[in-house]
Design a protein around this motif. Structure first.
Motif, mmCIF file in Angstrom:
data_model
loop_
_atom_site.group_PDB
_atom_site.id
_atom_site.type_symbol
_atom_site.label_atom_id
_atom_site.label_comp_id
_atom_site.label_asym_id
_atom_site.label_seq_id
_atom_site.Cartn_x
_atom_site.Cartn_y
_atom_site.Cartn_z
ATOM 1 N N ASP A 459 0.820 -1.218 0.000
ATOM 2 C CA ASP A 459 0.000 0.000 0.000
ATOM 3 C C ASP A 459 0.853 1.267 0.000
ATOM 4 O O ASP A 459 0.429 2.321 0.502
ATOM 5 N N ASN A 460 2.042 1.174 -0.595
ATOM 6 C CA ASN A 460 2.889 2.383 -0.670
ATOM 7 C C ASN A 460 3.526 2.516 -2.052
ATOM 8 O O ASN A 460 4.640 3.006 -2.191
ATOM 9 N N ARG A 461 2.819 2.071 -3.079
ATOM 10 C CA ARG A 461 3.344 2.111 -4.440
ATOM 11 C C ARG A 461 3.052 3.459 -5.095
ATOM 12 O O ARG A 461 2.122 4.181 -4.695
ATOM 13 N N ASP A 462 3.839 3.792 -6.132
ATOM 14 C CA ASP A 462 3.548 5.033 -6.849
ATOM 15 C C ASP A 462 2.407 4.813 -7.841
ATOM 16 O O ASP A 462 1.978 3.691 -8.095
ATOM 17 N N ARG A 463 1.912 5.918 -8.406
ATOM 18 C CA ARG A 463 0.711 5.849 -9.251
ATOM 19 C C ARG A 463 0.959 5.045 -10.529
ATOM 20 O O ARG A 463 0.058 4.336 -10.996
ATOM 21 N N VAL A 464 2.137 5.158 -11.099
ATOM 22 C CA VAL A 464 2.448 4.423 -12.333
ATOM 23 C C VAL A 464 2.349 2.924 -12.081
ATOM 24 O O VAL A 464 1.767 2.174 -12.885
ATOM 25 N N TYR A 465 2.895 2.473 -10.974
ATOM 26 C CA TYR A 465 2.842 1.050 -10.620
ATOM 27 C C TYR A 465 1.385 0.632 -10.390
ATOM 28 O O TYR A 465 0.945 -0.424 -10.876
ATOM 29 N N ALA A 466 0.636 1.455 -9.663
ATOM 30 C CA ALA A 466 -0.762 1.131 -9.377
ATOM 31 C C ALA A 466 -1.588 1.074 -10.652
ATOM 32 O O ALA A 466 -2.472 0.207 -10.797
ATOM 33 N N ASP A 467 -1.304 1.988 -11.586
ATOM 34 C CA ASP A 467 -2.009 1.969 -12.878
ATOM 35 C C ASP A 467 -1.837 0.618 -13.560
ATOM 36 O O ASP A 467 -2.803 0.032 -14.064
ATOM 37 N N LYS A 468 -0.596 0.135 -13.581
ATOM 38 C CA LYS A 468 -0.316 -1.138 -14.242
ATOM 39 C C LYS A 468 -0.990 -2.306 -13.527
ATOM 40 O O LYS A 468 -1.560 -3.198 -14.168
ATOM 41 N N VAL A 469 -0.938 -2.303 -12.200
ATOM 42 C CA VAL A 469 -1.554 -3.383 -11.421
ATOM 43 C C VAL A 469 -3.052 -3.460 -11.718
ATOM 44 O O VAL A 469 -3.599 -4.543 -11.972
ATOM 45 N N VAL A 470 -3.712 -2.316 -11.696
ATOM 46 C CA VAL A 470 -5.163 -2.296 -11.894
ATOM 47 C C VAL A 470 -5.517 -2.650 -13.335
ATOM 48 O O VAL A 470 -6.475 -3.405 -13.588
ATOM 49 N N LYS A 471 -4.754 -2.140 -14.287
ATOM 50 C CA LYS A 471 -5.031 -2.472 -15.688
ATOM 51 C C LYS A 471 -4.818 -3.962 -15.938
ATOM 52 O O LYS A 471 -5.618 -4.611 -16.628
ATOM 53 N N ASP A 472 -3.762 -4.534 -15.371
ATOM 54 C CA ASP A 472 -3.517 -5.977 -15.514
ATOM 55 C C ASP A 472 -4.671 -6.778 -14.905
ATOM 56 O O ASP A 472 -5.079 -7.802 -15.450
ATOM 57 N N TYR A 473 -5.169 -6.292 -13.781
ATOM 58 C CA TYR A 473 -6.288 -6.976 -13.129
ATOM 59 C C TYR A 473 -7.526 -6.955 -14.036
ATOM 60 O O TYR A 473 -8.206 -7.988 -14.202
ATOM 61 N N VAL A 474 -7.834 -5.799 -14.625
ATOM 62 C CA VAL A 474 -8.999 -5.696 -15.515
ATOM 63 C C VAL A 474 -8.809 -6.582 -16.745
ATOM 64 O O VAL A 474 -9.735 -7.286 -17.170
#
Length: 511
Positions: A459-474
């Protein structure tokens, strides 16, 4: 406040735009100008003409704002008024048909559809400024590319409109959103205005049909063919022939029909219609998993497409032979059951259905027959071959013709909801189980996803990393949704059952 002189100039600019972009004829200029003057209770037009940069913001929005300021309409009815305004400067339905036919005769059918498509954009029937707001990306999946769209272009009703809609009397006219009587309809809070809609009559299978473009454009040149008769959706041998007639008329387009059953069908099952367009959809680019041959016609190819769901691909140069083989697939699937893979064709009602899609590759007719089944049971109340409930946070709605070909139209709510999920991964928002367990919280449906992603990624990742995680999940969820719709799963048992249908149900041999 917008002054009358400014309004008069904007009306002149509107007419000038219509002549340049919507094929308004010079002979109709005075007639249209007078209709606009009457609409706004003006005595005479301005003699001034001026260039403008953006038609929507510099012309249309100014005119509509004047109407709102002067009590001619309300803010919540902005689109209704705008459509009425642009309907006045759009040539009559018969003029559009004449121009379409003339272009087709002189330049070819593709030139004619190009013109009609551009006209449908120019008069705001297709609202491109809204459509451009859609969020899109592509993903290379295990069986090929899939495309994902978060749909932001379809207008949402605000609470005032919803309240008014309940008070509107039910007239039964037009019978539905697809009936030809929609052309020129003024609309209301329950029904979109259609003064800018123009349709072209065609013949399919000897019947009277029409074409129009979808106002929502889920993909490029998203076209709709609709029966001129208001009748329920049906997929039968005649349907397949009409689809092949369509690709003869419009060889630059594909065309397909939703299955004619709830859950696996489209959102409108009350009116027989097809959807097509110029886009090369992901399923079209997939390879062949297995080939078969039959005794009827040696010149017709019969294949299983290497795709997420269960697709029988029939192709050949002879229209009538391809049609007959595709009809055989339709008939065989309608009565096929295999309880070893949970397929029961019929209980008290029909469950097996087909989503057929036709296109031409040069002289070759190709019909993809996507096998569907809409049966439910206690463990799968939304459908045995519908997305599992754990995937409903991404897509709960029916998986129709567009999604099964690999183009996902996801609900607009996901724009903000996915951003909130990223907030958890970035530490901008802390997990509060009481909050996530609140069924009134829009993030309630995402609670398992949030917990899993934070557990996996922190829960301390930057936005670029979070974008990729969420897009991969979708992306992964969309692939799983497609696999849920497969009646024959992509495992050994499922493919063995698929082969059994092809050999025993259809009587084909492996090629």
């Amino acid at each position: 406040m917008i002054e009358q002189n400014t309004l008069k100039l904007k009306l002149n600019q509107l007419v000038d735009y219509a002549k340049a972009n919507i094929s308004l004829r010079a002979e109709d200029e005075s007639f249209v100008t007078n209709a606009l003057l009457d609409m706004f209770s003006l005595g005479a037009p301005s003699q001034e003409h001026a260039a403008f940069e953006d038609f929507q913001t510099d012309v249309v929005d100014v005119i509509v704002n004047y109407a709102i300021e002067n009590g001619m309409t309300k803010e919540e009815d902005r689109i209704l008024f705008e459509t009425k305004l642009l309907g006045i400067v759009t040539p009559s339905p018969s003029s559009i048909v004449d121009k379409f036919d003339a272009i087709a005769a002189n330049g070819g059918i593709k030139d004619a559809t190009d013109w009609l498509f551009k006209t449908s954009i120019a008069n705001n029937y297709i609202r491109m400024p809204d459509i451009r707001k859609n969020i899109k990306w592509e993903h290379n999946g295990k069986f090929g590319k899939i495309e994902v769209t978060i749909n932001l272009s379809k207008p949402e009703k605000d609470p005032k409109q919803i309240a008014l809609a309940k008070l509107m009397p039910k007239t039964g006219y037009p019978s539905c959103l697809l009936c030809t009587e929609n052309v020129g309809y003024a609309g209301n809070v329950n029904h979109p205005a259609r003064q800018t809609l123009r349709i072209i009559p065609i013949k399919l299978g000897g019947e009277n049909w029409s074409i129009q473009y979808s106002p929502y454009q889920y993909y490029n040149e998203h076209i709709i063919a609709l029966s001129n008769e208001h009748r329920p959706m049906a997929v039968n041998s005649d349907t397949l022939y009409r689809l092949m007639d369509f690709v003869d008329l419009f060889p630059h387009y594909f065309i397909g029909s939703n299955a004619a059953l709830p859950i696996v069908g489209g959102s409108i099952l009350t009116h027989d219609h097809y959807q097509g367009g110029s886009k090369v959809l992901p399923m079209f680019q997939t390879g062949i998993r297995k080939s078969y041959c039959g005794d009827k016609y040696s010149d017709v190819k019969i294949d299983i497409a290497d795709w997420y769901n269960s697709v029988v691909r029939v192709s050949g140069v002879n229209k009538f032979r391809v049609h007959e083989v595709a009809s055989d697939v339709l008939k065989a699937w309608a009565v096929w059951s295999d309880e070893s893979v949970n397929i029961i064709c019929k209980t008290q009602e029909q469950h097996n259905a087909v989503t057929p899609i036709a296109r031409k590759e040069g002289d070759v007719y190709v019909i993809d027959m996507i096998l569907r089944n809409n049966r439910t049971d206690d463990a799968h109340p939304y459908g045995i071959f519908h997305p599992e409930e754990r995937l409903h946070n991404i897509k709960k709605e029916g998986i129709g013709i567009i999604e099964v070909m690999g183009l996902f139209i996801l609900p607009g709510r996901l724009k903000s909801e996915l951003e909130t999920i990223k907030d958890y991964i970035c530490g901008n928002k802390n997990i509060d189980f009481k909050e996530l367990n609140d069924t009134e919280n829009p993030m309630f449906k995402h609670a398992p996803t949030i917990i899993q992603l934070v557990n996996d990624h922190g829960d301390n990742r930057d936005r670029v990393y979070a974008d990729k995680v969420v897009k991969d999940y979708v992306n992964d969820a969309c692939e799983q949704i497609l696999e849920c719709t497969a009646v024959f799963k992509n495992d050994a048992q499922g493919q063995e059952a698929f082969d059994k249908f092809m050999t025993q149900g259809l009587g084909y041999k492996e090629a």
